[in-house]
Design a protein around this motif. Structure first.
Motif, mmCIF file in Angstrom:
data_model
loop_
_atom_site.group_PDB
_atom_site.id
_atom_site.type_symbol
_atom_site.label_atom_id
_atom_site.label_comp_id
_atom_site.label_asym_id
_atom_site.label_seq_id
_atom_site.Cartn_x
_atom_site.Cartn_y
_atom_site.Cartn_z
ATOM 1 N N MET A 1 -6.479 51.677 30.448
ATOM 2 C CA MET A 1 -7.908 51.455 30.249
ATOM 3 C C MET A 1 -8.720 52.674 30.647
ATOM 4 O O MET A 1 -9.655 53.085 29.944
ATOM 5 C CB MET A 1 -8.364 50.243 31.061
ATOM 6 N N VAL A 2 -8.380 53.277 31.773
ATOM 7 C CA VAL A 2 -9.148 54.419 32.253
ATOM 8 C C VAL A 2 -8.928 55.635 31.361
ATOM 9 O O VAL A 2 -9.875 56.358 31.012
ATOM 10 C CB VAL A 2 -8.794 54.732 33.722
ATOM 11 N N ILE A 3 -7.681 55.883 30.968
ATOM 12 C CA ILE A 3 -7.419 57.020 30.084
ATOM 13 C C ILE A 3 -8.157 56.837 28.762
ATOM 14 O O ILE A 3 -8.816 57.756 28.261
ATOM 15 C CB ILE A 3 -5.908 57.180 29.854
ATOM 16 N N ALA A 4 -8.066 55.641 28.182
ATOM 17 C CA ALA A 4 -8.761 55.391 26.923
ATOM 18 C C ALA A 4 -10.269 55.537 27.094
ATOM 19 O O ALA A 4 -10.947 56.180 26.278
ATOM 20 C CB ALA A 4 -8.417 53.992 26.415
ATOM 21 N N GLY A 5 -10.815 54.954 28.156
ATOM 22 C CA GLY A 5 -12.255 55.021 28.372
ATOM 23 C C GLY A 5 -12.764 56.427 28.582
ATOM 24 O O GLY A 5 -13.789 56.838 28.020
ATOM 25 N N MET A 6 -12.037 57.203 29.373
ATOM 26 C CA MET A 6 -12.519 58.547 29.657
ATOM 27 C C MET A 6 -12.323 59.469 28.464
ATOM 28 O O MET A 6 -13.125 60.387 28.244
ATOM 29 C CB MET A 6 -11.839 59.082 30.908
ATOM 30 N N LEU A 7 -11.293 59.240 27.657
ATOM 31 C CA LEU A 7 -11.158 60.026 26.444
ATOM 32 C C LEU A 7 -12.264 59.703 25.450
ATOM 33 O O LEU A 7 -12.824 60.596 24.811
ATOM 34 C CB LEU A 7 -9.787 59.786 25.822
ATOM 35 N N VAL A 8 -12.584 58.428 25.309
ATOM 36 C CA VAL A 8 -13.709 58.051 24.440
ATOM 37 C C VAL A 8 -15.006 58.658 24.976
ATOM 38 O O VAL A 8 -15.839 59.174 24.214
ATOM 39 C CB VAL A 8 -13.812 56.517 24.341
ATOM 40 N N GLY A 9 -15.187 58.625 26.303
ATOM 41 C CA GLY A 9 -16.386 59.206 26.898
ATOM 42 C C GLY A 9 -16.468 60.698 26.695
ATOM 43 O O GLY A 9 -17.539 61.243 26.356
ATOM 44 N N LEU A 10 -15.353 61.406 26.894
ATOM 45 C CA LEU A 10 -15.352 62.849 26.679
ATOM 46 C C LEU A 10 -15.626 63.190 25.225
ATOM 47 O O LEU A 10 -16.329 64.166 24.917
ATOM 48 C CB LEU A 10 -14.005 63.437 27.119
ATOM 49 N N THR A 11 -15.084 62.393 24.310
ATOM 50 C CA THR A 11 -15.336 62.618 22.891
ATOM 51 C C THR A 11 -16.818 62.437 22.570
ATOM 52 O O THR A 11 -17.430 63.271 21.880
ATOM 53 C CB THR A 11 -14.500 61.654 22.041
ATOM 54 N N ALA A 12 -17.407 61.351 23.059
ATOM 55 C CA ALA A 12 -18.823 61.102 22.809
ATOM 56 C C ALA A 12 -19.689 62.213 23.389
ATOM 57 O O ALA A 12 -20.646 62.678 22.746
ATOM 58 C CB ALA A 12 -19.228 59.750 23.389
ATOM 59 N N SER A 13 -19.371 62.670 24.592
ATOM 60 C CA SER A 13 -20.145 63.746 25.209
ATOM 61 C C SER A 13 -20.014 65.036 24.423
ATOM 62 O O SER A 13 -20.986 65.783 24.257
ATOM 63 C CB SER A 13 -19.679 63.958 26.650
ATOM 64 N N ALA A 14 -18.800 65.325 23.923
ATOM 65 C CA ALA A 14 -18.605 66.550 23.148
ATOM 66 C C ALA A 14 -19.396 66.526 21.853
ATOM 67 O O ALA A 14 -20.038 67.515 21.473
ATOM 68 C CB ALA A 14 -17.112 66.746 22.854
ATOM 69 N N VAL A 15 -19.362 65.399 21.163
ATOM 70 C CA VAL A 15 -20.122 65.294 19.908
ATOM 71 C C VAL A 15 -21.619 65.394 20.188
ATOM 72 O O VAL A 15 -22.358 66.075 19.463
ATOM 73 C CB VAL A 15 -19.778 63.973 19.195
ATOM 74 N N ALA A 16 -22.086 64.748 21.259
ATOM 75 C CA ALA A 16 -23.511 64.818 21.604
ATOM 76 C C ALA A 16 -23.928 66.252 21.914
ATOM 77 O O ALA A 16 -24.997 66.716 21.491
ATOM 78 C CB ALA A 16 -23.801 63.913 22.801
ATOM 79 N N THR A 17 -23.088 66.986 22.642
ATOM 80 C CA THR A 17 -23.406 68.383 22.973
ATOM 81 C C THR A 17 -23.447 69.249 21.726
ATOM 82 O O THR A 17 -24.361 70.063 21.537
ATOM 83 C CB THR A 17 -22.363 68.930 23.961
ATOM 84 N N ALA A 18 -22.428 69.085 20.850
ATOM 85 C CA ALA A 18 -22.374 69.903 19.647
ATOM 86 C C ALA A 18 -23.553 69.626 18.724
ATOM 87 O O ALA A 18 -24.171 70.546 18.168
ATOM 88 C CB ALA A 18 -21.059 69.658 18.910
#
Length: 654
Positions: free
Chosen positions: A139-156
């Motif tokens: 759960m934590v790995i999936a959640g943090m990967l989804v979070g990192l992906t969302a943050s990366a797209v938002a930054t870009a």
């Protein structure tokens, strides 16, 4: 609560109040009720700025603490919170995309948008968790990967829309600056309703704590209970995100501190987590106000909460139960194994060469697409060739690192982007940019390498000392990446113009690469490839399990250390070109395996060739899609990699 709690809570409250009063000492009291027409400018600053800020900090902290406590109870996971499960980042991405592409929708308020983004992120994570029996590490790995992906797209996307840069970046950093009392009223209403709902859920949550089978045996609708609790937690977290931006890890720290101070039962945890969350965020904001008063420069409170959360998550890792889903071939379906892979490898190499030559010759001009003649090619070659070499080499290095990590951890979610090295390198780059006046390219490079090396050292030191299983190594890297991401967000949210340089680098760009730098990166990728081939026996045994590897004579601690160092070196170098997130290291090894490259040497070579091709394609898209302007390389790589990541994680193992 324990005797220590009876001492800590009043003392912490007094310190938070003292810090706020220090910040308020130079402003006159405005009187009550507030009347702007009869107030001076300093009284308005006090009555409509500092006073609501002092109230909204404990309200937001209490809300995040309650959200984290609910998630931890319903998922039976001590490191679940809106940050680690990607909920806050999903709300952030939804608000960023709406602000940029459909600002008119915001007329109806930010809360529905944040709620939709948070629920979408939570739905992805819960879908993965349901397929894996809600294992905590999964759960934590999936959640943090989804979070990192969302943050990366938002930054870009933020970088690609420069007119919105400063306002969005400052908001994303989690600033508690207030201009009126509307935010206080909104969050007070949210906290009141959430408290009543949590009280109603307390007894069903106690039944659920017996386990899904036991709770179902007592007549509890487990699925409905989980859904109601998660929706409540998402609503609370999204409300805070809509009002204040991204404030990380308070929902993780508050329940952890409540347990350490003696809260053992679920009702006690639901009561004391909001109290401690209010205290934590009030203390952090008081320190921010104190620093602003001494140095004259303020920064978002999310800076301090990010600094607290990463180390806390690493400290909590040994307390996790369960494991990540096995990433062996039986979990993904039978992978084909080619009897003669050399022909396929030769075809991949030939295709990569043809692709590189085609990208050298074709391009866009004001009149449309064109094929360059010999004279034009000679003129453009000194500019195009270095960036093509750098893009291909960085893709190959990331793919090699991903193949090493996936075999090391026997985990399909392993990739260099989540090892922590990319985030550490980004933090090192930002530190040099903000700390050195007009830094030279060499200083920025050294800072990036030093940051990546430090992140890798932290992961290695923590995991090898405790002899953790491979999936915990992966999760420790994600924790370091999350810490670096939170600190970077806060550093850039100061509003300094240097944030533009950091954001540009974070998004990835090959336009400034010299031929010397490109050849050096290509040489490094070649060295990593040869070293990985030499470690082929290790990489063949590790996916079979620790017992088989030890029985075959491998010294597991040393082997893991060597392979993680190898992957970290490749990632740290490639990050200088691609930025912290591209997911090439996730995609390329999977594609190589699915086309029949199963043996270690074939898998490594095929991954490197596919990774180079993917990054060449991303670089071409970045140059051509927004012609005549160049868009961020990381945006294209992330938009390719994010759907792949989500699809991969939502697959049900067979």
């Amino acid at each position: 609560m324990s005797p220590a709690a009876r001492m800590v809570l009043p003392l912490g409250a007094l310190v938070a109040l003292a810090l706020w009063m220090m910040a308020a000492r130079s402003l006159p009291w405005p009187g009550w009720p507030l009347d702007p027409a009869a107030m001076s400018l300093d009284q308005i600053r006090m009555g409509y700025g500092l006073m609501p800020r002092g109230v909204i900090a404990p309200l937001a902290g209490a809300a995040l603490g309650l959200s984290g406590a609910i998630l931890q109870v319903v998922l039976r996971n001590p490191v679940a919170d809106p940050t680690t499960l990607g909920i806050s980042a999903g709300a952030q991405l939804a608000l960023v995309l709406t602000t940029i592409f459909a600002p008119g929708v915001l007329e109806g308020g930010r809360w529905p948008i944040a709620m939709a983004g948070g629920l979408a992120a939570a739905a992805v994570v819960l879908a993965i968790g349901a397929a894996r029996a809600f294992a905590p590490v999964t759960m934590v790995i999936a959640g943090m990967l989804v979070g990192l992906t969302a943050s990366a797209v938002a930054t870009a996307v933020t970088l690609a829309q420069g007119q919105y840069l400063l306002s969005l970046v400052i908001w994303n950093g989690g600033s508690l600056v207030q201009q009126d009392w509307s935010g206080v009223r909104n969050l007070a209403l949210v906290l009141t309703l959430a408290g009543l709902a949590a009280a109603a859920l307390a007894r069903p949550l106690r039944v659920l704590s017996l386990g899904a089978e036991g709770a179902a045996g007592l007549g509890l609708n487990v699925a409905a209970m989980r859904l109601a609790a998660v929706v409540l937690a998402v609503w609370i977290a999204a409300s805070v995100a809509a009002e204040l931006g991204l404030i990380a890890f308070v929902g993780l720290a508050a329940p952890a501190l409540a347990r350490s101070l003696g809260a053992r039962s679920i009702p006690a945890l639901l009561v004391w987590s909001p109290v401690l969350g209010a205290l934590i965020l009030s203390l952090c904001d008081g320190l921010v106000l104190a620093v602003a008063g001494l140095g004259g420069e303020t920064f978002p409170t999310g800076a301090l909460t990010g600094l607290v959360g990463g180390p806390l998550l690493i400290w909590l890792l040994p307390r996790l139960r369960g494991s990540t889903p096995p990433g062996r071939e039986r979990g993904e379906g039978p992978a084909p194994r080619r009897a003669r892979p050399r022909r396929l490898l030769a075809a991949l190499a030939g295709g990569l060469l043809v692709m590189a030559l085609a990208l050298l010759w074709i391009g866009r001009v004001p009149g449309g697409w064109a094929v360059l003649d010999a004279g034009s090619l000679a003129a453009f070659l000194p500019m195009r060739l270095p960036r093509l070499i750098a893009a291909g080499a960085s893709g190959a290095a990331l793919a090699l690192a991903g193949a090493i990590l996936q075999r090391l951890t026997a985990n399909p979610l392993a990739s260099p982007e989540v090892l922590g090295v990319s985030g550490g390198a980004a933090l090192g780059f930002a530190a040099v940019t903000f700390g050195v006046a007009a830094p030279a390219a060499l200083a920025l490079t050294l800072g990036s390498m030093a940051g990546g090396a430090l992140a890798l050292a932290i992961v290695i030191a923590f995991t090898t000392r405790r002899d953790m299983p491979p999936e915990r190594v992966l999760l420790a890297g994600i924790a370091v990446s999350a810490l670096a991401s939170a600190v970077l967000s806060a550093m850039m949210a100061v509003g300094d113009a240097r944030a533009w340089a950091v954001l540009t680098w974070l998004s990835g760009a090959t336009g400034t690469v010299t031929m010397t730098g490109a050849l050096a990166l290509a040489g490094l990728a070649g060295v990593v490839w040869l070293a990985a081939l030499a470690a082929g026996r290790w990489l063949a045994l590790l996916p079979l399990g620790a017992g088989v590897a030890v029985g075959a004579g491998l010294n597991l601690p040393r082997v893991r250390l060597a392979l993680v160092a190898m992957a970290g070196l490749a990632t740290g170098a490639a990050t200088l070109i691609t930025g912290p997130l591209s997911f090439v290291g996730l995609m390329a090894p999977h594609l190589a395996r699915r086309i029949g490259l199963a043996r270690p040497a074939d898998h490594l070579t095929g991954s490197a060739l596919i990774g180079a091709g993917l990054m060449l394609a991303a670089d071409f898209g970045a140059r051509m899609a927004g012609f005549p302007y160049e868009l961020p390389l990381g945006l294209f790589a992330t938009l390719i990699g994010a759907p792949w990541l989500i699809w991969l994680m939502t697959r049900t193992p067979r």
